[in-house]
Design an enzyme around this catalytic site. Sequence first.
Site, PDB file in Angstrom:
ATOM      1  N   ARG A 182       0.815  -1.220   0.000  1.00 15.15           N
ATOM      2  CA  ARG A 182       0.000   0.000   0.000  1.00 15.15           C
ATOM      3  C   ARG A 182       0.845   1.265   0.000  1.00 15.15           C
ATOM      4  O   ARG A 182       0.344   2.350  -0.271  1.00 15.15           O
ATOM      5  CB  ARG A 182      -0.959  -0.012   1.194  1.00 15.15           C
ATOM      6  CG  ARG A 182      -2.058  -1.066   1.098  1.00 15.15           C
ATOM      7  CD  ARG A 182      -2.943  -1.052   2.343  1.00 15.15           C
ATOM      8  NE  ARG A 182      -4.028  -2.005   2.252  1.00 15.15           N
ATOM      9  CZ  ARG A 182      -3.937  -3.298   2.588  1.00 15.15           C
ATOM     10  NH1 ARG A 182      -2.774  -3.770   3.025  1.00 15.15           N
ATOM     11  NH2 ARG A 182      -4.971  -4.102   2.495  1.00 15.15           N
ATOM     12  N   ASN A 242      -4.426   5.617   1.647  1.00 14.77           N
ATOM     13  CA  ASN A 242      -3.281   4.733   1.861  1.00 14.77           C
ATOM     14  C   ASN A 242      -1.963   5.465   1.612  1.00 14.77           C
ATOM     15  O   ASN A 242      -1.910   6.365   0.775  1.00 14.77           O
ATOM     16  CB  ASN A 242      -3.373   3.523   0.932  1.00 14.77           C
ATOM     17  CG  ASN A 242      -4.331   2.477   1.444  1.00 14.77           C
ATOM     18  OD1 ASN A 242      -4.387   2.224   2.649  1.00 14.77           O
ATOM     19  ND2 ASN A 242      -5.101   1.871   0.555  1.00 14.77           N
ATOM     20  N   ARG A 275     -11.938  -8.681   7.978  1.00 12.77           N
ATOM     21  CA  ARG A 275     -11.495  -9.757   7.080  1.00 12.77           C
ATOM     22  C   ARG A 275     -11.069 -10.989   7.881  1.00 12.77           C
ATOM     23  O   ARG A 275     -11.329 -12.123   7.484  1.00 12.77           O
ATOM     24  CB  ARG A 275     -10.355  -9.249   6.199  1.00 12.77           C
ATOM     25  CG  ARG A 275     -10.839  -8.275   5.134  1.00 12.77           C
ATOM     26  CD  ARG A 275      -9.704  -7.626   4.369  1.00 12.77           C
ATOM     27  NE  ARG A 275     -10.237  -6.791   3.282  1.00 12.77           N
ATOM     28  CZ  ARG A 275      -9.653  -5.706   2.815  1.00 12.77           C
ATOM     29  NH1 ARG A 275      -8.498  -5.298   3.339  1.00 12.77           N
ATOM     30  NH2 ARG A 275     -10.210  -5.009   1.826  1.00 12.77           N
ATOM     31  N   HIS A 322      -1.948  -0.958   8.570  1.00 14.67           N
ATOM     32  CA  HIS A 322      -2.904  -1.393   7.545  1.00 14.67           C
ATOM     33  C   HIS A 322      -2.061  -1.711   6.322  1.00 14.67           C
ATOM     34  O   HIS A 322      -1.977  -0.946   5.370  1.00 14.67           O
ATOM     35  CB  HIS A 322      -3.915  -0.286   7.245  1.00 14.67           C
ATOM     36  CG  HIS A 322      -4.897  -0.655   6.159  1.00 14.67           C
ATOM     37  ND1 HIS A 322      -5.697  -1.764   6.216  1.00 14.67           N
ATOM     38  CD2 HIS A 322      -5.181  -0.049   4.974  1.00 14.67           C
ATOM     39  CE1 HIS A 322      -6.447  -1.828   5.125  1.00 14.67           C
ATOM     40  NE2 HIS A 322      -6.139  -0.797   4.353  1.00 14.67           N
TER      41      HIS A 322
END
Length: 319
Positions: free
Chosen positions: A90, A122, A153, A177
């Site tokens: 990312r 991001n 998730r 993340h």
Amino acid sequence: MRKYAIIGVGHVGATIAYTLVCKGIADELVLIDTNVGKARAEQLDLQDAQARLDSRTIIKINDYQELADTDILFITSGNIHALDHASGNRWAEFEYTQHIVQAIAPQVKATGFNGVVIDTMNPCDAITHYFQRATGLSRQQVFGTGTFLDTARMQKVVAEVFNCDPKNISGYVYGEHGESQFSAWSTVQVNGIPITTLVDQYHLDLDELEAEARHGGWAVHSGKGYTSFAIATCAVKLSEAVLADARLACPVSAYNETFGTYVGQPAIIGKHGVEQVTKLALTATEQAKFQNSAKTIIEKFHAFDEALGLESADERQQA
């Protein structure tokens, strides 16, 4: 009057807008995008839906001054195509999103905005930190979706193994993340039962489950070229927690005083944003992973600072 604003009406921003309008969450909504035609088109499309909805939302576009009395601001801009060949990284978007923040932060600050900011851009942790620093808003007011989506998730992956509802899986994904995130299995429960006590009975490979959850976003991206529904759902839920002062316990990208960076961790979300960061007793291995993930964010963030000839507020104070 519940007033929302979104900067960036691409896939994520438009989905957030659609959700806010269709669910009747926003009384007033401001859409801001450098592509004026896109902002206008989204406004018209949402306005066309009004006659078939049970609620009404006033929708305005491209007026930063409207942020002066806005309650919730989503920042969702980016360049999704930067991730097309990123192989799960990312940080590939950072080259673009850092400049976006440089452009929008002064305009947000100039309006006197004093609400709560929820970042989905991001790399989420670094951008949230940079935006907070650039606007001068408090660390309480500014937070990112962080591992809220990654935790969802993980819940989905574990629920599939046990054939139960994902909401029956509790626990947290910590850290960036991104690739250095990890599932804190010591916090995870299945229908109230610690997952660590079920490993042998169900022949679980926790490393395999963690990898599947970590790469879930890339599975979506590889199929449709972006992610939108899940991240928008997470962002909207967090905003509702703020407006309702729900004091929702969930993982977000919040500032960690120990590590000196924004990073995904459990927190309490209420009317002021991050009401408090929750410190859970992690195992020694998990704590090491948490520290390593935070270190990853810090190193890349500082590399960005150095490239621009900047330094952090903490470094200036030390000097």
